[in-house]
Enzyme design. Structure first.
Site, mmCIF file in Angstrom:
data_model
loop_
_atom_site.group_PDB
_atom_site.id
_atom_site.type_symbol
_atom_site.label_atom_id
_atom_site.label_comp_id
_atom_site.label_asym_id
_atom_site.label_seq_id
_atom_site.Cartn_x
_atom_site.Cartn_y
_atom_site.Cartn_z
ATOM 1 N N HIS A 149 8.234 -7.596 -0.825
ATOM 2 C CA HIS A 149 7.850 -6.692 0.394
ATOM 3 C C HIS A 149 8.765 -7.113 1.420
ATOM 4 O O HIS A 149 8.447 -6.776 2.522
ATOM 5 C CB HIS A 149 6.152 -7.093 0.767
ATOM 6 C CG HIS A 149 5.168 -6.664 -0.322
ATOM 7 N ND1 HIS A 149 5.321 -5.298 -0.756
ATOM 8 C CD2 HIS A 149 4.266 -6.985 -0.939
ATOM 9 C CE1 HIS A 149 4.035 -5.154 -1.493
ATOM 10 N NE2 HIS A 149 3.495 -6.089 -1.790
ATOM 11 N N LYS B 188 0.801 -1.133 0.196
ATOM 12 C CA LYS B 188 0.079 -0.088 0.078
ATOM 13 C C LYS B 188 0.870 1.157 -0.018
ATOM 14 O O LYS B 188 0.366 2.169 0.364
ATOM 15 C CB LYS B 188 -1.130 0.005 1.107
ATOM 16 C CG LYS B 188 -1.919 -1.259 1.219
ATOM 17 C CD LYS B 188 -2.839 -1.369 -0.036
ATOM 18 C CE LYS B 188 -2.506 -2.718 -0.489
ATOM 19 N NZ LYS B 188 -2.700 -2.848 -1.953
ATOM 20 N N SER B 189 2.182 1.123 -0.552
ATOM 21 C CA SER B 189 2.834 2.280 -0.501
ATOM 22 C C SER B 189 3.086 3.045 -2.096
ATOM 23 O O SER B 189 3.863 3.856 -2.413
ATOM 24 C CB SER B 189 4.423 2.021 -0.052
ATOM 25 O OG SER B 189 4.333 1.538 1.324
ATOM 26 N N GLY B 190 2.345 2.028 -2.828
ATOM 27 C CA GLY B 190 2.433 2.690 -4.401
ATOM 28 C C GLY B 190 2.999 1.486 -5.116
ATOM 29 O O GLY B 190 3.628 1.838 -6.223
ATOM 30 N N GLY C 98 -5.560 7.219 -4.668
ATOM 31 C CA GLY C 98 -4.300 7.563 -5.446
ATOM 32 C C GLY C 98 -3.607 8.933 -4.878
ATOM 33 O O GLY C 98 -3.209 9.505 -5.851
HETATM 34 P P1 A3P Z 1 -5.173 4.614 -1.824
HETATM 35 O O1 A3P Z 1 -5.659 3.222 -1.313
HETATM 36 O O2 A3P Z 1 -4.425 5.773 -0.914
HETATM 37 O O3 A3P Z 1 -5.966 4.984 -3.118
HETATM 38 P P2 A3P Z 1 -0.066 -0.641 -3.503
HETATM 39 O O4 A3P Z 1 -0.009 -0.570 -5.061
HETATM 40 O O5 A3P Z 1 1.348 -0.721 -2.822
HETATM 41 O O6 A3P Z 1 -0.861 -1.833 -3.344
HETATM 42 O O7 A3P Z 1 -0.651 0.569 -3.083
HETATM 43 C C1 A3P Z 1 -2.014 0.946 -3.500
HETATM 44 C C2 A3P Z 1 -2.232 2.332 -3.395
HETATM 45 O O8 A3P Z 1 -1.611 3.195 -4.414
HETATM 46 C C3 A3P Z 1 -3.710 2.752 -3.378
HETATM 47 O O9 A3P Z 1 -3.721 3.968 -2.522
HETATM 48 C C4 A3P Z 1 -3.944 3.050 -4.762
HETATM 49 O O10 A3P Z 1 -4.887 3.779 -5.004
HETATM 50 C C5 A3P Z 1 -2.553 3.702 -5.074
HETATM 51 N N1 A3P Z 1 -2.177 3.707 -6.501
HETATM 52 C C6 A3P Z 1 -2.401 2.473 -7.505
HETATM 53 N N2 A3P Z 1 -2.108 2.820 -8.617
HETATM 54 C C7 A3P Z 1 -1.736 4.027 -8.623
HETATM 55 C C8 A3P Z 1 -1.090 5.027 -9.496
HETATM 56 N N3 A3P Z 1 -1.165 4.380 -10.986
HETATM 57 N N4 A3P Z 1 -0.869 6.275 -9.367
HETATM 58 C C9 A3P Z 1 -0.824 6.452 -7.920
HETATM 59 N N5 A3P Z 1 -1.411 6.028 -7.143
HETATM 60 C C10 A3P Z 1 -1.735 4.559 -7.200
#
Ligand code: A3P
Length: 320
Positions: free
Chosen positions: A133, A68-70, A288
């Protein structure tokens, strides 16, 4: 003398498994304490196998993060950047990111090894792109002590990461409360926890060895996606040429990998997990942005987590 058989394992160490009580009754989300880190119990055999058997290849690039860090964004950006010769990002309806979820483009090592699918990784053309991870401290030295193997880390404000994590796990178990997720993070027992050790491991490695570990921040990528894509491209030894800059390739990649674009792709609207997990593809794309924590945390909770993280990171040069 004759060379006889040798045991294929170095030692018979037992793997300690300590289920965490409280967060969820779903075994798919149980975490256990493994070599100082909290990992999903289902992945431990895969982790052990990575540590024993991972065969690095020159040019390998490992994307590392706390969930969940992107991760999904980084996978898309790294893939689009590194594969741009074979798959131009502009006007290309056949681009892999327009028919596959980013997690289908970049294998998740723990899952591949846990599923016994590591041979698939041998079939990937070089340079390979893969993700983990795991804490830096428990990656095999074949990765961390290898000048030919690069790591790209992405981190995010722990408060937003937690909110994102909560939204994600609620899809699995709607009863999980935010305060349970929050307490686990503060205690260090959340998935990939302790969070601060995860951050510090990669942060310190990037300071000690900037040519093999690139440390990226989600919030900085939001502010300047093109600048970070250029940084990534340089780091993996594929800088954008003046001709590519002229042609707008960087912006094409940024647009292709934007959350709005990826959300609109049919496969990412899918309610089923196609990347070898039981997590549906659309779960990876939510809001996001930055700062959603304020909608879920009281100021006291935010102060408490900030204080813990600040204290743990103090003196490192890393802060949020
Ligand atoms: P949020 O739940 O705050 O929206 P991971 O990919 O590590 O599982 O993290 C998921 C987070 O990244 C989610 O955050 C998601 O919406 C965001 N995310 C996914 N794709 C993205 C993108 N292309 N650009 C920016 N954020 C993105």
């Amino acid at each position: 003398g004759a060379i006889g058989p040798e045991p294929f394992m170095k030692s018979a160490e037992a793997v300690p498994v300590i289920p965490v009580v409280g967060l969820t009754t779903d075994p798919k989300l149980w975490v256990c304490f493994y070599q100082g880190t909290w990992v999903l119990a289902t992945l431990v055999p895969g982790i052990v196998s990575i540590q024993r058997n991972f065969a690095p290849r020159r040019g390998d690039v490992v994307l590392a993060s706390i969930p969940k860090s992107g991760t999904t964004w980084l996978k898309a950006l790294a893939f689009a950047t590194m594969a741009r010769a074979a798959h131009p990002p502009a006007d290309n309806p056949g681009h892999p990111l327009l028919r596959l979820n980013p997690h289908q483009c970049v294998p998740y090592m723990e899952r591949m090894f846990a599923a016994g699918d590591e041979a698939v990784m041998d079939t990937l053309p070089s340079p390979r792109l893969m993700s983990t991870h795991l804490h830096h401290s428990i990656l095999p030295t074949s990765i961390t002590n290898n000048p030919d193997c690069k790591i790209i880390y992405i981190c995010r404000d722990p408060k937003d990461m937690l909110v994102s994590f909560w939204h994600f796990v609620r899809r699995i178990n709607a009863d999980i409360s935010f305060s349970d997720v929050f307490e686990a993070a503060c205690n260090g027992t959340s998935v990939s926890g302790p969070i601060w050790d995860h951050l510090l491991g990669y942060w310190n490695a990037s300071k000690a060895s900037p040519e093999t570990v690139l440390f990226l921040r989600y919030e900085e990528m939001l502010r300047d996606p093109a600048g970070n894509a250029r940084k990534l491209a340089r780091f993996v030894g594929q800088p954008f040429s003046p001709a590519e800059e002229e042609a707008g390739v960087v912006d094409q990649i940024v647009r292709l990998c934007s959350i709005d674009k990826l959300k609109s792709v049919e496969v990412n609207k899918g309610g089923s997990g196609t990347a070898g997990t039981h997590f549906a593809n659309d779960w990876y794309f939510r809001k996001g942005g930055a700062g959603d924590w304020a909608n879920h945390m009281t100021p006291d909770m935010a102060r408490r987590l900030d204080a813990i993280v600040e204290e743990k990171l103090s003196g490192s040069g890393l802060s949020f």
